[in-house]
Scaffold this active site. Structure first.
Site: not given
Ligand code: NAP
Ligand code: MG
Length: 494
Positions: A190, A265, A299, A396
Site C-alpha cells: 500500500k 520504522e 526520517c 519532527e
Molecule cells: P504517515 O501519515 O504515517 O503515512 C505512512 C503510510 O501509512 C501511508 O501509506 C499512509 O497512507 C498510511 N496510513 C495512514 N493512516 C493509516 C492507518 N490508519 N492504517 C494504516 N495505514 C495508514 O506518514 P507520512 O506522512 O507518509 O510519512 C512521514 C513519516 O514517516 C515521518 O514521521 C517520517 O519520519 C517517517 N519515516 C520514517 C522512516 C524510517 O525509516 N524510520 C523513513 C521514512 C519516513 P496515506 O498516505 O494514503 O494516508
C-alpha cells in the site's frame, strides 16, 4: 536503447490514459467501488494522474490472492529461482530506469539528479543483495539430546502487508518487498496516496519478470481505509510499516486482532553534533545535506545541529551560506538540488513550524518562507538561538528547517541529543577518536555516524527505538522479520 523523447511520450501517455489501476492477482483492475483519486505533481500543484482507490473489498481480494500465491506457486519454487526472479526484476528496473526516475520525480517532487544518484542505485542494491540471500536462508542443527535429532528450519511468515510513506517511495518500498519475497513471503503493498505511481510500475515489472500473479499485489488508496483494512485483515501475517508515530500506534492496535508481527520504522529528530575539534568545513557541508537533502523529508534528517559554543557562530554563518546557495527549482532539471515538499498539506505543516519557531523566540538566519506561488516550494531555513525545550527542537518538522543549538561540553551535547522522544539516528564530528567512541556509546540511536552524516546501506541494520519505532530492517535482520524458526524433533532412541 529507447530514446528520451520516446520515454517521455510513453510516460505522459501512461499518465493521461488513466491506466493507474490496482494491481491484484496479475491484473490491472478498477476498484470494486469504482472509486478513484488524483495524485498531483508537487512542483506545479497540477493533477498528474487519476488512480483507482482501493477499498476494503479490494484489500480483501488482494490478501486472498497473496495467500493463494503463498500457498501455491511461490512455495513450490526453489529458493534459487526466487532469487533469479528478483535479479530479473532488477534488470527490468535498469531497462526502465528513465521512466521510473521521471515518474518518481513527477509524483513526489524529488529531483531527478537525487533519484539517479541515490534512490535508484539503492533499489538495485537492495534487490541484488536479497536475491543473493534467497537460497542462503537456513536453519541449524542443535544437538539438544542424545535420543533425538533436533534442528530448526526457517519458514516464511506468509502474507505481508507493506505500508510505505511518500518520501522514498521506490527505495523504502524495495526495502520491504525484496527481503519479504526472498524469504518466500508474498506482499500486498500500500503506497502513500500522494505517491502511488512508481509502486504500480514496480508491480507491473515484477509480473513481467515472471513473478507469479499474487506474489506482489499493489493497492493504492487512503491510509484510513486501505491501510487500515490491511492492518485489520485476519489473513495478513505481518505488517511492515514506515511512517509517522501516530499511525504506527494505530497499526499496533489494529495488529492486535490476530496478533500480527509488526515492524515499525517511524520518525526522528536526529542530532548532528559538531565538536570544537571537528573539521568544520566537512561538518557544515554534511550538516547542510543532512537537513536539506530530499527537502528535509527524511526520517533520519539531521534536523538538530548541535554546535559547540566556541564554533557556534561560525557553524550558523556557514550553514546559512550553504542554504542560500542551494539550487531550488524544477525537479526534472538535472541541475536542481532541492525540489518542493510533497504536498500542500506538508507545505502548510512546515510553514506552521517556522511560525512556531519564530514565536518561540528563535531567529531565522535565512529562509523562513514559501518560494513562489506555484508548487509547494519552501526555502531552506536556518534557525539560530534555538533552545532545547522549544517545539522546533523537539518535534519532527519533516521539511528543510535546521535548528542550530549551542552546547557547552560533551555531557551537555549528549543530554540534548538524547532529550527527545525519538531514537533513530545521530551524528558526531570530532578529531578525537576516544571522544568519538564515548559519543557512540552514549547516544541513544539505531545508527550513529562519526565524521559523516546520512549514509545507509542495505547490509547494515536500520531502525530505531522509542517513538522511532521498533525492529530493524536491512541485512540479516530483515530475514528474521519475514521468517520464523520451526523446531523439529526426530526421536532416534539411544
Ligand atoms: P504517515 O501519515 O504515517 O503515512 C505512512 C503510510 O501509512 C501511508 O501509506 C499512509 O497512507 C498510511 N496510513 C495512514 N493512516 C493509516 C492507518 N490508519 N492504517 C494504516 N495505514 C495508514 O506518514 P507520512 O506522512 O507518509 O510519512 C512521514 C513519516 O514517516 C515521518 O514521521 C517520517 O519520519 C517517517 N519515516 C520514517 C522512516 C524510517 O525509516 N524510520 C523513513 C521514512 C519516513 P496515506 O498516505 O494514503 O494516508
Ligand atoms: Mg503525487
Amino acid at each position: 536503447m529507447k530514446c528520451i523523447s520516446y520515454v517521455r511520450f510513453a510516460l505522459l501517455d501512461r499518465i493521461a490514459d488513466n491506466t493507474n489501476r490496482l494491481l491484484i492477482d496479475g491484473h490491472r483492475t478498477a476498484s470494486a467501488s469504482g472509486g478513484t483519486f488524483q495524485t498531483l505533481n508537487p512542483a506545479t500543484g497540477e493533477v498528474l494522474a487519476t488512480v483507482a482507490e482501493a477499498g476494503v473489498a479490494d484489500i480483501d481480494a488482494a490478501v486472498r490472492s497473496s495467500r493463494a500465491a503463498f500457498e501455491g506457486a511461490w512455495s513450490h519454487m526453489r529458493a534459487s529461482e526466487r532469487g533469479a526472479l528478483l535479479l530479473k526484476l532488477a534488470d527490468l528496473i535498469r531497462r526502465d530506469e528513465d521512466e521510473l526516475v521521471r515518474l518518481e520525480s513527477l509524483d513526489s517532487g524529488k529531483p531527478v539528479s537525487a533519484i539517479r544518484r541515490q534512490d535508484l542505485p539503492a533499489v538495485l542494491d537492495t534487490l541484488t543483495y536479497y536475491a543473493g540471500m534467497a537460497d542462503k536462508i537456513s536453519g541449524q542443527v542443535i544437538p539438544a539430546r542424545p535420543d533425538a535429532l533436533t534442528y530448526t528450519v526457517r519458514e516464511p511468515l506468509g502474507v505481508v502487508g507493506a505500508i510505505i510513506p511518500w518520501n522514498f517511495p521506490l527505495m523504502i518500498g524495495m526495502w520491504k518487498i525484496a527481503p519479504a519475497l526472498a524469504c518466500g513471503c508474498t506482499v500486498v503493498l500500500k503506497p502513500a496516496e500522494v505517491t502511488p505511481l512508481t509502486a504500480l510500475k514496480i508491480g507491473e515489472l515484477a509480473l513481467e519478470a515472471g513473478l507469479p500473479a499474487g506474489v506482489l499485489n499493489v493497492v493504492p488508496g487512503f491510509g484510513k481505509v486501505a491501510g487500515q483494512a490491511l492492518v485489520d485483515h485476519p489473513d495478513v501475517d505481518k505488517v511492515t510499516f514506515t511512517g509517522s508515530p501516530v499511525v504506527g500506534r494505530q497499526i499496533l492496535q489494529g495488529a492486535a486482532g490476530n496478533l500480527k508481527r509488526v515492524t515499525l520504522e517511524l520518525g526522528g529528530k536526529s542530532a548532528n553534533i559538531i565538536s570544537s575539534d571537528a573539521d568544520i568545513d566537512a561538518a557544515v557541508k554534511a550538516a547542510g545535506s543532512g537537513i536539506f537533502f530530499n527537502t528535509g523529508q527524511v526520517c533520519s534528517a539531521g534536523s538538530r545541529i548541535l554546535a559547540h559554543e566556541s564554533v557556534y557562530d561560525e557553524v550558523v554563518e556557514r550553514l546559512a551560506a550553504r542554504a542560500k546557495s542551494t539550487r531550488i527549482g524544477d525537479p526534472l532539471d538535472a541541475s536542481t538540488a532541492m525540489g518542493p515538499v510533497v504536498s500542500e498539506v506538508q507545505m502548510q505543516r512546515v510553514l506552521n513550524y517556522i511560525d512556531i519557531g519564530r514565536n518561540e523566540g528563535a531567529s531565522i538566519v535565512t529562509g523562513g518562507a514559501r518560494r513562489g506561488d506555484a508548487g509547494y516550494f519552501v526555502e531552506p531555513t536556518v534557525f539560530a538561538g534555538v533552545r532545547h525545550e522549544m517545539r522546533i527542537s523537539q518535534e519532527e518538522i519533516f521539511g528543510p528547517v535546521a535548528a542550530v543549538i549551542p552546547f557547552k561540553d560533551d555531557e551537555d551535547a549528549i543530554r540534548i541529543a538524547n532529550g527527545t522522544v525519538y531514537s533513530l539516528a545521530a551524528g558526531v564530528w570530532t578529531g578525537d577518536i576516544a571522544r568519538a567512541h564515548r559519543f557512540t556509546k552514549k547516544l541513544k540511536a539505531g545508527t550513529v555516524w562519526v565524521n559523516t552524516y546520512g549514509p545507509t546501506d542495505i547490509r547494515l541494520p536500520w531502525g530505531g527505538s522509542r517513538d522511532s519505532g521498533f525492529g530493524r530492517e536491512h541485512g540479516d535482520a530483515a530475514i528474521d522479520n519475514f521468517t520464523e524458526p520451526k523446531a523439529v524433533w526426530i526421536n532416534t532412541g539411544r
